[in-house]
Write a protein that holds these residues in place. Structure first.
Motif, PDB file in Angstrom:
ATOM      1  N   ILE A 498     106.810 -33.772  16.987  1.00 42.56           N
ATOM      2  CA  ILE A 498     108.070 -33.530  16.278  1.00 42.56           C
ATOM      3  C   ILE A 498     109.212 -33.894  17.213  1.00 42.56           C
ATOM      4  O   ILE A 498     109.221 -33.491  18.378  1.00 42.56           O
ATOM      5  N   TYR A 499     110.120 -34.697  16.713  1.00 43.61           N
ATOM      6  CA  TYR A 499     111.336 -35.040  17.449  1.00 43.61           C
ATOM      7  C   TYR A 499     112.496 -34.291  16.818  1.00 43.61           C
ATOM      8  O   TYR A 499     112.628 -34.257  15.587  1.00 43.61           O
ATOM      9  N   HIS A 500     113.352 -33.696  17.649  1.00 46.97           N
ATOM     10  CA  HIS A 500     114.529 -33.010  17.123  1.00 46.97           C
ATOM     11  C   HIS A 500     115.638 -33.034  18.168  1.00 46.97           C
ATOM     12  O   HIS A 500     115.506 -32.461  19.256  1.00 46.97           O
ATOM     13  N   GLU A 501     116.696 -33.765  17.830  1.00 45.53           N
ATOM     14  CA  GLU A 501     117.928 -33.791  18.633  1.00 45.53           C
ATOM     15  C   GLU A 501     117.649 -34.027  20.113  1.00 45.53           C
ATOM     16  O   GLU A 501     118.122 -33.301  20.992  1.00 45.53           O
ATOM     17  N   GLY A 502     116.865 -35.063  20.386  1.00 45.03           N
ATOM     18  CA  GLY A 502     116.644 -35.481  21.766  1.00 45.03           C
ATOM     19  C   GLY A 502     115.395 -34.932  22.413  1.00 45.03           C
ATOM     20  O   GLY A 502     115.002 -35.408  23.484  1.00 45.03           O
ATOM     21  N   TRP A 503     114.764 -33.951  21.806  1.00 39.65           N
ATOM     22  CA  TRP A 503     113.558 -33.349  22.368  1.00 39.65           C
ATOM     23  C   TRP A 503     112.340 -33.721  21.522  1.00 39.65           C
ATOM     24  O   TRP A 503     112.444 -33.885  20.302  1.00 39.65           O
ATOM     25  N   MET A 504     111.188 -33.831  22.183  1.00 42.07           N
ATOM     26  CA  MET A 504     109.951 -34.123  21.465  1.00 42.07           C
ATOM     27  C   MET A 504     108.829 -33.223  21.966  1.00 42.07           C
ATOM     28  O   MET A 504     108.598 -33.109  23.175  1.00 42.07           O
ATOM     29  N   ALA A 505     108.152 -32.583  21.006  1.00 40.73           N
ATOM     30  CA  ALA A 505     106.942 -31.824  21.304  1.00 40.73           C
ATOM     31  C   ALA A 505     105.760 -32.630  20.795  1.00 40.73           C
ATOM     32  O   ALA A 505     105.775 -33.132  19.670  1.00 40.73           O
ATOM     33  N   SER A 506     104.710 -32.752  21.610  1.00 42.55           N
ATOM     34  CA  SER A 506     103.599 -33.652  21.317  1.00 42.55           C
ATOM     35  C   SER A 506     102.259 -32.954  21.538  1.00 42.55           C
ATOM     36  O   SER A 506     102.093 -32.216  22.512  1.00 42.55           O
ATOM     37  N   ALA A 507     101.314 -33.201  20.635  1.00 40.05           N
ATOM     38  CA  ALA A 507      99.955 -32.678  20.781  1.00 40.05           C
ATOM     39  C   ALA A 507      98.970 -33.769  20.391  1.00 40.05           C
ATOM     40  O   ALA A 507      98.915 -34.168  19.228  1.00 40.05           O
ATOM     41  N   ARG A 508      98.193 -34.239  21.362  1.00 40.25           N
ATOM     42  CA  ARG A 508      97.169 -35.247  21.076  1.00 40.25           C
ATOM     43  C   ARG A 508      95.859 -34.560  20.751  1.00 40.25           C
ATOM     44  O   ARG A 508      95.417 -33.664  21.460  1.00 40.25           O
ATOM     45  N   ARG A 562     106.776 -26.162   9.828  1.00 37.68           N
ATOM     46  CA  ARG A 562     107.587 -26.062   8.614  1.00 37.68           C
ATOM     47  C   ARG A 562     107.603 -27.398   7.870  1.00 37.68           C
ATOM     48  O   ARG A 562     107.433 -27.455   6.643  1.00 37.68           O
ATOM     49  N   VAL A 563     107.801 -28.484   8.611  1.00 39.77           N
ATOM     50  CA  VAL A 563     107.787 -29.812   7.994  1.00 39.77           C
ATOM     51  C   VAL A 563     106.401 -30.127   7.447  1.00 39.77           C
ATOM     52  O   VAL A 563     106.248 -30.659   6.339  1.00 39.77           O
ATOM     53  N   ALA A 564     105.368 -29.792   8.222  1.00 44.18           N
ATOM     54  CA  ALA A 564     104.001 -30.072   7.794  1.00 44.18           C
ATOM     55  C   ALA A 564     103.658 -29.320   6.517  1.00 44.18           C
ATOM     56  O   ALA A 564     102.970 -29.847   5.636  1.00 44.18           O
ATOM     57  N   ALA A 565     104.131 -28.086   6.390  1.00 42.71           N
ATOM     58  CA  ALA A 565     103.879 -27.314   5.172  1.00 42.71           C
ATOM     59  C   ALA A 565     104.583 -27.952   3.979  1.00 42.71           C
ATOM     60  O   ALA A 565     104.014 -28.060   2.885  1.00 42.71           O
ATOM     61  N   GLU A 566     105.822 -28.406   4.182  1.00 41.31           N
ATOM     62  CA  GLU A 566     106.567 -29.037   3.092  1.00 41.31           C
ATOM     63  C   GLU A 566     105.866 -30.294   2.600  1.00 41.31           C
ATOM     64  O   GLU A 566     105.838 -30.582   1.401  1.00 41.31           O
ATOM     65  N   LEU A 567     105.264 -31.040   3.521  1.00 38.36           N
ATOM     66  CA  LEU A 567     104.613 -32.307   3.183  1.00 38.36           C
ATOM     67  C   LEU A 567     103.122 -32.131   2.885  1.00 38.36           C
ATOM     68  O   LEU A 567     102.403 -33.122   2.789  1.00 38.36           O
ATOM     69  N   GLN A 568     102.657 -30.918   2.734  1.00 37.47           N
ATOM     70  CA  GLN A 568     101.275 -30.594   2.369  1.00 37.47           C
ATOM     71  C   GLN A 568     100.279 -31.121   3.399  1.00 37.47           C
ATOM     72  O   GLN A 568      99.166 -31.543   3.057  1.00 37.47           O
ATOM     73  N   MET A 569     100.648 -31.067   4.669  1.00 32.61           N
ATOM     74  CA  MET A 569      99.770 -31.514   5.733  1.00 32.61           C
ATOM     75  C   MET A 569      98.877 -30.392   6.260  1.00 32.61           C
ATOM     76  O   MET A 569      97.950 -30.657   7.034  1.00 32.61           O
ATOM     77  N   LEU A 570      99.160 -29.143   5.863  1.00 31.64           N
ATOM     78  CA  LEU A 570      98.403 -28.005   6.366  1.00 31.64           C
ATOM     79  C   LEU A 570      97.308 -27.613   5.378  1.00 31.64           C
ATOM     80  O   LEU A 570      97.510 -27.700   4.155  1.00 31.64           O
ATOM     81  N   PRO A 571      96.170 -27.109   5.844  1.00 28.14           N
ATOM     82  CA  PRO A 571      95.789 -27.032   7.258  1.00 28.14           C
ATOM     83  C   PRO A 571      95.581 -28.424   7.842  1.00 28.14           C
ATOM     84  O   PRO A 571      95.155 -29.347   7.140  1.00 28.14           O
ATOM     85  N   LEU A 572      95.862 -28.554   9.132  1.00 32.76           N
ATOM     86  CA  LEU A 572      95.720 -29.842   9.785  1.00 32.76           C
ATOM     87  C   LEU A 572      94.283 -30.337   9.707  1.00 32.76           C
ATOM     88  O   LEU A 572      93.328 -29.546   9.713  1.00 32.76           O
ATOM     89  N   HIS A 573      94.138 -31.613   9.615  1.00 34.16           N
ATOM     90  CA  HIS A 573      92.817 -32.224   9.647  1.00 34.16           C
ATOM     91  C   HIS A 573      92.951 -33.646  10.162  1.00 34.16           C
ATOM     92  O   HIS A 573      94.036 -34.224  10.167  1.00 34.16           O
ATOM     93  N   SER A 574      91.852 -34.190  10.633  1.00 33.86           N
ATOM     94  CA  SER A 574      91.817 -35.595  11.023  1.00 33.86           C
ATOM     95  C   SER A 574      91.192 -36.363   9.880  1.00 33.86           C
ATOM     96  O   SER A 574      90.007 -36.195   9.573  1.00 33.86           O
ATOM     97  N   SER A 575      91.983 -37.193   9.229  1.00 39.04           N
ATOM     98  CA  SER A 575      91.477 -37.887   8.046  1.00 39.04           C
ATOM     99  C   SER A 575      90.267 -38.751   8.365  1.00 39.04           C
ATOM    100  O   SER A 575      89.374 -38.920   7.535  1.00 39.04           O
ATOM    101  N   VAL A 576      90.194 -39.289   9.553  1.00 30.34           N
ATOM    102  CA  VAL A 576      89.079 -40.166   9.903  1.00 30.34           C
ATOM    103  C   VAL A 576      87.785 -39.374  10.083  1.00 30.34           C
ATOM    104  O   VAL A 576      86.687 -39.921  10.020  1.00 30.34           O
ATOM    105  N   ASP A 577      87.897 -38.055  10.295  1.00 29.04           N
ATOM    106  CA  ASP A 577      86.720 -37.207  10.476  1.00 29.04           C
ATOM    107  C   ASP A 577      86.383 -36.400   9.231  1.00 29.04           C
ATOM    108  O   ASP A 577      85.509 -35.539   9.262  1.00 29.04           O
ATOM    109  N   ASN A 578      87.085 -36.649   8.141  1.00 30.70           N
ATOM    110  CA  ASN A 578      86.871 -35.893   6.915  1.00 30.70           C
ATOM    111  C   ASN A 578      86.682 -36.853   5.749  1.00 30.70           C
ATOM    112  O   ASN A 578      87.422 -36.827   4.771  1.00 30.70           O
ATOM    113  N   ARG A 579      85.693 -37.729   5.881  1.00 26.20           N
ATOM    114  CA  ARG A 579      85.447 -38.708   4.832  1.00 26.20           C
ATOM    115  C   ARG A 579      85.013 -37.998   3.550  1.00 26.20           C
ATOM    116  O   ARG A 579      84.163 -37.106   3.584  1.00 26.20           O
TER     117      ARG A 579
END
Length: 758
Positions: A498-508, A562-579
């Protein structure tokens, strides 16, 4: 008048009344042309494929891009422009102006799931900017790569409403999948499969420029007052790395120093050019990528040649873009054209894996060829007989100065791409640099603003969601313009930021970007490590401040959720691992009968052949001398073809990447009249990509059998098709050298061809 129109007079209607009725009827049936302001600019979007931030010389890279340089000198460079980190989502965000998940394309089409946001089916409430422009008086055309239509919708039976011509483009010439052979592409004109032009020294990118220039000339001849929108999306520089040998030779020996040294040299050039700040930090090599000096002499020799091929491929592509720009100048249309040159839909691709490959479609699925095979083909790399991709180390070096590569949406190596914008009539500055944070979803609202158009509430009667991007026009006018894109999320395969006003939080997440063929497991997202970066002070995302600023990191993680919930991304998953099961034209049918004229059927839409027994039965009637393809699937990299040679003898060939290939043939031609051909594949047994035995029979008599050491793990290719009577795309068989393209069947008629699985 009545007789010429073949209209019978209505007894109770007078001639005068009938004439008036005809006038009103004609007026009612003739739609008024959409109005557009005379000052509205033409728009050109050039989108390259799989190009990292540090690849092109215009941004300090090793591949020479004088066409891009000329456009940058006429316009502006952007050094903080972002994509989604992978193909289809970037294209969806680019063309709709919405976030990829809102457009329902949050994953690359090949790994789409049934979950909302990840289905890979364009949301009708997020119409494309092409549709909006077309409805407002623009002519629109798309050339090259599409990759926004699911395979079950890409056969000749459609539906066609999510093909380019169904979402706003009046003209389409290109390919539908994620990649294609550059010498023998799987091409479509509108919604119809077509063969590539029969010319010497054919190359797809050159063909794209030829077709685009031809369309521009036609459009300007017939409708000179109408503006145009041209979308030019190359297959380059996505694998296969295929380019004429003279372009490769320009770089011979240029990369013998290896990827560690190349990254350092690129970093110095970037600072000298001013495309990165003087205080930028060069991020270190991830431990998963080997040190160049740890490779053997043979491995380094192959790796160097693969990188020479990539550099030549990018330089050749830039020349074709320059042809397009120069033609606009010759037409007198360049000054009023808003021209976006987007240098990659994501970072460079590590999908060739650590060793690279001369036939990467097999390596991608776990069938890596040995170094000895690579050395034997060294001088052929990049030609029409190879399907190569460079090692992952080069991909990392090509994203200088950032961390990681394509697919890794958590880090800038996956998401930051160069952008060049020109518009002589739109802004005065030439050769400037812009560093406002921007995203691919900003392109569409920028186009609407430049054309003086409001975002429509409805498109073709369908209500529209607002665009997530913002207009970039203020940054065109001034380098000191305020930031216009304060917040942006990123997510691909569970890699997130997530990028917000100059800051970025990242999780690989745990998947490595070359682990496409396998499943990474059920690693919990809760175990992923979050990092924090101040991008205002740390251009290259090099200094992790998570430990020093835990409260800020917690705020950004909350914002992402919050953004992920709005875009129906939760619960998180890896699409390539959930064929998940996807629609298929074959459905549950183990046996499908195909009739003459069948062609362009995606491999995924026929009965399953991978890891399975299967059988093909073909009825064919000969009038006399006959030759040509009976049935085929796949192409150059892997696949099979059943055909009649020039003497009318039945031949079957199968190639499994660089692992094995077999050929079965008859000594005698088929007899005139009705013939029944049968091909059986007996799979060795349970398991992945096992070998098996092919048996070819004619009229009940076995002509021969042959064992093959392996079979396709999941698919032969991702873009070639199942065809009867002709071989579209690259050749799956060794057809006669003088044969026409596709080796069409002549002197015979196909009856029924049945393909049976299991």
């Amino acid at each position: 008048m009545l007789n010429r129109l073949n209209i019978r007079p209505i007894p109770w209607l007078s001639s005068a009344a009938l004439g008036l009725l005809l006038q009103h009827s004609a007026a009612a049936q003739t739609p008024l042309p959409a109005e557009v302001t005379t000052s509205a600019p033409n728009v050109v979007i050039v989108l390259l494929d799989d190009v990292g931030f540090g690849a092109a010389s215009t941004f300090g890279g090793p591949a020479q891009t004088p066409g891009m340089e000329a456009l940058a000198n006429d316009g502006l460079r952007f050094n903080r422009f972002h994509t989604t980190a992978i193909c289809s989502p970037t294209r969806a965000a680019l063309l709709t102006g919405r976030d990829a998940h809102r457009a329902n394309v949050g994953a690359v089409l090949n790994t789409a799931t049934n979950r909302p946001g990840y289905q890979g089916i364009l949301n009708p409430h997020t119409a494309t900017v092409a549709e909006m422009l077309r409805n407002n008086g623009y002519n629109t055309a798309a050339f090259g790569k599409w990759h926004l239509t699911q395979p079950w919708e890409t056969s000749p039976v459609g539906p066609f409403d999510r093909w380019p011509t169904g979402v706003g483009f009046e003209k389409f010439y290109g390919f539908l999948g994620g990649e294609t052979d550059q010498y023998d592409p799987t091409l479509y004109e509108g919604t119809r499969p077509v063969q590539r032009p029969d010319v010497d020294n054919y190359h797809l990118t050159e063909d794209m420029s030829n077709a685009a220039i031809e369309w521009l000339d036609m459009q300007h001849s017939l409708a000179p007052d109408k503006p145009f929108f041209l979308y030019y999306a190359t297959g380059a520089t996505h694998a296969p790395l295929q380019v004429p040998a003279e372009w490769i030779e320009r770089y011979r020996g240029k990369f013998d120093q290896g990827w560690d040294a190349m990254r350092e040299a690129t970093f110095k050039r970037q600072k000298a050019l001013g495309v990165i700040p003087k205080d930028a930090i060069l991020t270190p090599r991830p431990p998963q990528i080997p040190v160049w000096d740890s490779l053997s002499d043979e491995e380094r020799k192959v790796a160097s040649r693969l990188m020479e091929t990539y550099a030549g491929f990018l330089a050749h592509t830039d020349q074709q873009v320059a042809r397009l720009a120069n033609h606009l100048k010759q037409m007198g249309q360049f000054d009023n054209t808003l021209f976006f040159y987007i240098v990659g839909d994501n970072g460079s691709s590590a999908e060739g894996g650590p060793p690279g490959s001369i036939n990467y479609m097999g390596a991608l699925q776990g069938l890596q060829e040995p170094v000895s095979a690579q050395l034997a083909a060294l001088d052929k790399i990049g030609d029409a007989d190879t399907y190569p991709q460079y090692p992952a180390g080069w991909a990392w070096a090509l994203t200088t100065p950032f961390q990681w590569v394509k697919q890794v949406a958590s880090h800038l190596g996956g998401t930051r791409n160069p952008l060049v914008v020109t518009w002589p009539n739109g802004f005065e500055e030439r050769g400037g640099l812009r560093n406002q944070f921007s995203h691919v979803n900003d392109i569409a609202p920028t186009i609407l603003a430049a054309a003086g158009m409001e975002m429509p509430e409805t498109v073709n009667g369908i209500s529209q969601l607002p665009m997530d991007g913002s207009s970039m026009l203020s940054s065109f006018a001034s380098a000191d313009a305020a930031e216009f894109h304060p917040t942006q999320y990123f997510e691909v395969h569970g890699n997130r930021a997530i990028y917000h006003e100059g800051w970025m939080a990242s999780a690989r997440h745990d998947r490595l970007p070359w682990s496409v063929g396998g499943i990474s497991g059920d690693t919990s997202f809760d175990d992923d490590t979050w990092e924090l970066y101040n991008l205002e002070a740390d251009f290259s995302q090099a200094v992790d401040l998570a430990a020093a600023e835990p409260a800020r990191l917690a705020e950004l993680k909350h914002l992402f959720n919050r953004v992920a919930a709005e875009l129906q991304m939760l619960p998180l998953h890896s699409s390539v691992d959930n064929r998940q099961p996807r629609p298929s034209l074959a459905g549950d049918r183990r046996k499908v009968e195909y009739y003459p004229g069948t062609l362009g059927v995606p491999e995924s839409q026929i009965p399953r052949m991978a890891n399975n027994n299967w059988k093909l039965q073909a009825s064919i009637s000969l009038d006399g001398e006959a030759s040509g393809v009976i049935a085929t699937v796949g192409g150059l990299s892997a696949g099979w073809s059943l055909y009649l040679d020039e003497a009318g003898r039945p031949v079957f060939e199968c190639r499994i990447y660089e692992v094995d290939r077999i050929r079965l043939s008859s000594e005698a031609p088929l007899a005139p009249g009705e013939n029944q051909l049968e091909l059986n594949f007996a799979y060795d047994g349970q398991g992945y990509a096992k070998g098996g035995t092919f048996t070819l029979s004619v009229n009940g008599k076995v002509l021969g059998s042959a064992r093959i050491r392996a079979s396709q793990p999941s698919f032969y290719t991702i873009d070639e098709t199942f065809d009867l009577g002709i071989d579209t795309g690259s050749p799956a068989g060794s057809y006669p050298q003088a044969a026409p393209i596709g080796y069409p069947l002549k002197g015979a008629k196909i009856g029924v061809v049945a393909l049976e699985s299991g």
